[in-house]
Write a protein that holds these residues in place. Structure first.
Motif, PDB file in Angstrom:
ATOM      1  N   ASP A   4      20.477  31.651 112.529  1.00  0.00           N
ATOM      2  CA  ASP A   4      20.091  32.099 111.021  1.00  0.00           C
ATOM      3  C   ASP A   4      21.105  31.298 110.234  1.00  0.00           C
ATOM      4  O   ASP A   4      20.911  31.187 108.964  1.00  0.00           O
ATOM      5  N   LEU A   5      21.845  30.652 110.673  1.00  0.00           N
ATOM      6  CA  LEU A   5      23.029  29.963 109.833  1.00  0.00           C
ATOM      7  C   LEU A   5      22.274  28.891 109.092  1.00  0.00           C
ATOM      8  O   LEU A   5      21.304  28.302 109.712  1.00  0.00           O
ATOM      9  N   GLN A   6      22.552  28.792 107.835  1.00  0.00           N
ATOM     10  CA  GLN A   6      21.934  27.735 107.014  1.00  0.00           C
ATOM     11  C   GLN A   6      22.919  26.481 106.853  1.00  0.00           C
ATOM     12  O   GLN A   6      23.976  26.551 106.505  1.00  0.00           O
ATOM     13  N   GLY A  46      36.677  36.299  95.115  1.00  0.00           N
ATOM     14  CA  GLY A  46      35.387  36.097  95.909  1.00  0.00           C
ATOM     15  C   GLY A  46      36.065  34.851  96.684  1.00  0.00           C
ATOM     16  O   GLY A  46      37.337  34.414  96.954  1.00  0.00           O
ATOM     17  N   ALA A  47      35.177  34.039  97.455  1.00  0.00           N
ATOM     18  CA  ALA A  47      35.347  32.915  98.271  1.00  0.00           C
ATOM     19  C   ALA A  47      35.960  31.934  97.412  1.00  0.00           C
ATOM     20  O   ALA A  47      35.463  31.548  96.422  1.00  0.00           O
ATOM     21  N   LEU A  83      28.172  27.788 101.346  1.00  0.00           N
ATOM     22  CA  LEU A  83      28.905  28.666 101.460  1.00  0.00           C
ATOM     23  C   LEU A  83      28.068  30.275 101.193  1.00  0.00           C
ATOM     24  O   LEU A  83      28.314  31.122 101.644  1.00  0.00           O
ATOM     25  N   ALA A  84      27.582  30.044  99.902  1.00  0.00           N
ATOM     26  CA  ALA A  84      26.958  31.321  99.150  1.00  0.00           C
ATOM     27  C   ALA A  84      25.941  31.729 100.151  1.00  0.00           C
ATOM     28  O   ALA A  84      25.658  32.941 100.193  1.00  0.00           O
ATOM     29  N   ALA A  85      25.025  30.842 100.530  1.00  0.00           N
ATOM     30  CA  ALA A  85      23.801  31.038 101.247  1.00  0.00           C
ATOM     31  C   ALA A  85      24.228  31.557 102.585  1.00  0.00           C
ATOM     32  O   ALA A  85      23.380  32.484 103.022  1.00  0.00           O
ATOM     33  N   ASN A  86      25.104  31.298 103.074  1.00  0.00           N
ATOM     34  CA  ASN A  86      25.651  32.117 104.431  1.00  0.00           C
ATOM     35  C   ASN A  86      26.447  33.393 104.069  1.00  0.00           C
ATOM     36  O   ASN A  86      27.056  33.923 105.024  1.00  0.00           O
ATOM     37  N   ASN A  87      26.823  33.631 102.621  1.00  0.00           N
ATOM     38  CA  ASN A  87      27.494  34.859 102.514  1.00  0.00           C
ATOM     39  C   ASN A  87      28.682  34.926 103.206  1.00  0.00           C
ATOM     40  O   ASN A  87      29.051  35.942 103.561  1.00  0.00           O
ATOM     41  N   LEU A  88      29.575  33.762 103.033  1.00  0.00           N
ATOM     42  CA  LEU A  88      30.731  33.606 103.859  1.00  0.00           C
ATOM     43  C   LEU A  88      31.975  33.907 102.807  1.00  0.00           C
ATOM     44  O   LEU A  88      31.874  33.287 101.718  1.00  0.00           O
ATOM     45  N   LEU A  89      33.218  34.702 103.207  1.00  0.00           N
ATOM     46  CA  LEU A  89      34.374  34.405 102.408  1.00  0.00           C
ATOM     47  C   LEU A  89      35.338  33.701 103.087  1.00  0.00           C
ATOM     48  O   LEU A  89      35.786  32.773 102.652  1.00  0.00           O
ATOM     49  N   THR A 119      29.010  25.639 107.242  1.00  0.00           N
ATOM     50  CA  THR A 119      29.992  26.612 106.810  1.00  0.00           C
ATOM     51  C   THR A 119      29.877  27.820 107.957  1.00  0.00           C
ATOM     52  O   THR A 119      28.893  28.316 108.128  1.00  0.00           O
ATOM     53  N   LEU A 120      30.923  27.903 108.955  1.00  0.00           N
ATOM     54  CA  LEU A 120      31.249  28.776 110.005  1.00  0.00           C
ATOM     55  C   LEU A 120      31.884  29.817 109.492  1.00  0.00           C
ATOM     56  O   LEU A 120      32.878  29.710 109.205  1.00  0.00           O
ATOM     57  N   PRO A 121      31.536  31.174 110.011  1.00  0.00           N
ATOM     58  CA  PRO A 121      32.638  32.343 110.110  1.00  0.00           C
ATOM     59  C   PRO A 121      34.012  31.929 110.623  1.00  0.00           C
ATOM     60  O   PRO A 121      33.869  31.255 111.638  1.00  0.00           O
ATOM     61  N   TRP A 122      35.099  32.262 110.159  1.00  0.00           N
ATOM     62  CA  TRP A 122      36.322  31.742 110.468  1.00  0.00           C
ATOM     63  C   TRP A 122      36.750  32.328 111.828  1.00  0.00           C
ATOM     64  O   TRP A 122      36.808  33.602 112.044  1.00  0.00           O
ATOM     65  N   THR A 123      37.068  31.364 112.696  1.00  0.00           N
ATOM     66  CA  THR A 123      37.842  31.718 113.986  1.00  0.00           C
ATOM     67  C   THR A 123      38.763  30.924 114.129  1.00  0.00           C
ATOM     68  O   THR A 123      38.647  29.768 113.850  1.00  0.00           O
TER      69      THR A 123
END
Ligand code: PMP
Length: 291
Positions: A4-6, A46-47, A83-89, A119-123
């Motif tokens: 689902d990642l944009q 915010g981010a 970043l905004a489309a994927n709702n990531l902080l 843009t990927l969730p941070w790990t």
């Protein structure tokens, strides 16, 4: 990875599942591309993307080497949009521009690039456990690609050099590889710059074949520390060693070639300062945060 990642591709957002590269892409065959590794952090506002401008300027320098058209402003807007489309902080941001169309010849004239931003969730890239205990560093027998052969920029093909050195290090039971040159000078790690602390004095290791790291420059500015060439022998005698990078941030080295380093009080303090800056906790450095 979530399908689902944009992903931003040439100005349009698409689900990852609908994004692909052709088997005859020039960049796939020869690494004719340039990329960046950028971080977004959760701040009270915010981010916010840390030093987005500096990363895209460096990417432009890499694109110029390849004769590739590249517009930093377009990628800056695309980064914030993705970043905004994927709702990531808290996120890792990977923009890349590579030759996709025009064939598998070695002349760049007929080639056309494709731009992509993920843009990927941070790990953590070095692994949570390794970062928590400090990294085991192994001096690799490979040499860093000299700047006279390939400029020290984030050109895709250049990372094969990092990958084989990292492979040697992990096979030896270490976490990360350290490059030194034939004259015994320290260069950098596979994806980080090197610092040392001796008798309370912090030194940023300088080497012409090393990437000019944005985290490194940030710390030199924050600490006003030394910035000079360092031999492997001198590094071996340091009280503390740490490595810096957008992903690694400020990461403590626990051992170098099997020799344990002790506690790292200075590194801990510097790491805390860096965290405060990237999270927008220091008034003075808000100009480094974009979003
Ligand atoms: N050296 C190399 C080879 C790298 O890939 C990186 C990561 N970009 C670094 C150093 C650190 O650079 P920065 O602080 O700009 O992330």
């Amino acid at each position: 990875m979530s399908h689902d990642l944009q992903i931003w591709i040439d100005g349009e957002l698409r689900p990852l599942a609908h994004a692909s590269t052709g088997p005859l892409a020039n960049g796939l065959h020869y690494g004719t591309g340039v990329f960046e590794g950028i971080r977004a952090y959760r701040t009270d506002a915010g981010a916010r993307v840390f030093r987005l401008d500096a990363h895209l300027e460096r990417m432009k320098r890499g694109a110029d080497v390849l004769g590739m058209a590249f517009e930093p402003d377009r990628f800056a807007a695309g980064t914030l949009q993705t970043l905004a489309a994927n709702n990531l902080l808290d996120a890792y941001i990977r923009p890349i521009s590579y030759y996709e169309h025009g064939g598998i010849g070695l002349d760049t004239a007929p080639l056309r690039p494709r731009g992509m931003i993920a843009t990927l969730p941070w790990t953590t890239h070095l692994g949570d456990a390794a970062v928590a205990r400090g990294l085991k560093l192994h001096t690799t027998t490979w040499r860093r690609t000299p700047a006279t052969s390939l400029p020290p920029l984030k050109l895709c093909g250049n990372y094969v050099n990092s990958i084989i050195a990292k492979r040697e290090a992990t096979l030896a039971g270490a976490d990360e590889a350290l490059f030194a040159d034939a004259s015994g000078f320290v260069c950098e790690c596979t994806g980080e710059n090197v610092f040392m602390v001796k008798a309370g004095r912090v030194t940023a290791v300088r080497h012409p074949d090393a990437l000019s790291g944005i985290t490194r420059a940030t710390l030199i500015e924050l600490l006003g520390c030394d910035d000079r060439a360092v031999t492997l022998d001198e590094l071996r005698g340091a009280d503390e060693i740490f490595v810096t990078g957008t992903s690694a941030e400020v990461t403590r080295i626990a051992s170098l070639d099997g020799r344990d380093l002790g506690d790292s009080p200075a590194t801990r303090e510097i790491a805390a300062l860096y965290q405060a800056v990237v999270h927008g906790k220091t008034e003075l450095h808000r100009g480094w945060l974009f979003g």
